[in-house]
Design a protein around this motif. Sequence first.
Motif, PDB file in Angstrom:
ATOM      1  N   LYS A 187     -43.575  -5.762 -10.517  1.00 50.77           N
ATOM      2  CA  LYS A 187     -43.293  -7.095  -9.987  1.00 50.77           C
ATOM      3  C   LYS A 187     -43.016  -7.050  -8.493  1.00 50.77           C
ATOM      4  N   ARG A 188     -42.295  -6.014  -8.063  1.00 54.29           N
ATOM      5  CA  ARG A 188     -41.970  -5.889  -6.648  1.00 54.29           C
ATOM      6  C   ARG A 188     -43.239  -5.688  -5.815  1.00 54.29           C
TER       7      ARG A 188
ATOM      8  N   ARG B  80     -45.170  -8.944  -5.715  1.00 54.64           N
ATOM      9  CA  ARG B  80     -44.489  -9.926  -4.866  1.00 54.64           C
ATOM     10  C   ARG B  80     -44.637  -9.546  -3.389  1.00 54.64           C
TER      11      ARG B  80
END
Length: 633
Positions: free
Chosen positions: A619-620, A623
């Motif tokens: 997710k990081r 993002r």
Amino acid sequence: MTRPPLSDEQREALLSSLPQRAGVYQFVDTDEAVVYVGKARNLRHRVRSYFGAPSDPRPFVGWLPALLSDIRVIVCRNEREALLLERELIARLRPRYNVDLQDDKNFFVLCLSRHPFPRLSLERLHPRGGSPARMRDLQCFGPYPSAEAARELLRFLQRAFGLRVCSDRQFTSRTRPCLRAGIGRCLAPCTGTLALPTYAERVREAQEFLRGRGDGLLRALQERMWRESERENFEEAARLRDRLRLVERSLARQQVVDPAGGDADVLGIHREGGGGALLWLRVRAGRAADVTRHFFEDAPLPTWELVRRHLLDRAAAGLDAARRWLIPGEALEGAEAGEEVDALSTLLSEQAGQPIEVHTPRRGPGASMLELARENAAQAFRQRLATTSARRDRLRRLQARLFLRSPPRRIECFDLAVFQGAAAVGAMAVLRDGQPAPAEYRRFRIRAARCDSDVDMLQEVLRRRLRRARSGELPLPDLLLVDGGVQQLNAARQVVAELGLDGLSLAALAKGGAGAGRHRVTRERVFLPGRKNPIRLRPESDELFLLSRIRDEAHRFAGAYHRALRRAATLKSGLEEIPGVGPTLRRRLLLRFGSLRRVRQAPAEELARVPGVTVQLAKRIARFLGGAAFDLP
């Protein structure tokens, strides 16, 4: 007609002009007779080995320096094509020093027997056609350039398809699987447990592969190689890579030029300013049989007009021509030529007294033949430049046109590349005796100049270059060329005056607007110091060709360096700045997705499948790179 032998200087220039490609070479004596034909994997290395201190014991090798008036080469796409073309030329030309007309040590074929369960075997064929009677019952594929390559291919086919290699006697007497079956290299049809349709399907796949239609298997090998690489099983990936290269090298297409096996005359065109070459590649029964070269110099006519006149002359000459002529479509572009393309076949047929079909293929085998003919035309013209005074004549014409004190044997051109003030660079390209000298190209990162000022950046690059010339570290050019107009020329004049190099010849090359009427061409303009009006060069002139050639080289070199810096900066500002992503994970992500752009496009759920990437880290990454973070458990 007797020609003088090549001088040492001419021979060295000709050897340097040879390509590092597979092909066939012909040694031509002073009576213009071909005395030797040979093939080579690397034409430049092979032909050069005959001179200097040759280790070849054949007597004629020592006579070559005093014998040769020319060395002709025909570029082929691979070594197998060169082998077949060499045999074709030897059989037709009967060169004096090809005494044995090739031995049979490198003439190998792979064969499938005509049996319900065909046997795969490696056989030798005699080049004069004296094959044993047993060969009549075999389906043969080849030839292959060497025994090593053919045997490696045989082993590969055993691994890939599992066809039997045992003799028919062993096949009928065996009841238990052999050792090859135990290691997965044979389907063991001798045991009677294998269905005939299953084996027949494997034979059909092997036949398609041997005919050069094995794209599916090549893709499968490539996918396995990348899969093993992603798993970091690099040893297995390397083995698959080697097998893939072996197949690509050995399984070139069966026909030399035309897979359809027809007759055609293929026109290759290469033009450099007012000079160039027209080369006919004669294809007979699908194989290249010979080439015919025609050269022109200082021709003011556009290419389409030269080609049209040459076609009409050739048709009227009554040569042994094929009915199908392949012509590059771009050579006939232009308003007048476009009006005559449809009627060209009829006109040529009337001139020749026999039907002639003109084709301009854009893709497929026809386009491949045109590309091969073009490469040979370019090589023939390069060799002509190396052995005649044409190159020096070009420089003299440029000297006269630009009012230079001496022929510009060394020309340097400077160009810049920048995008929104980032990764600003300069580049220098060099022409030496009219030919690019890539080893002397230089690139410059802009250090102090303002990136929004072309003049400041150009002056910084020129100062750094000319200071080294003033100190004697580098030679001064005979002509310094800048890409641009009056502003760039004045900037260069200021630097030259500042460094006390007032005798240096300067010029600027600028693009102009489109021409009027149907001759819509870009008129290049050359600006010279102290001259108000620019010099307009004729579009097909040698002078414009030389200047635009080095200008384009400098532009290409600067652009390549600029793009490399931008890619490095993009990568650094991408994965390297993501917390928790170290060198190992960066390597895995790039191996898995292939590029930073694909990593950026990948959803978080795909990123999480990479070993070592957790759900939170995926997710990081998504993002940080602007991707969409999908809901993950």
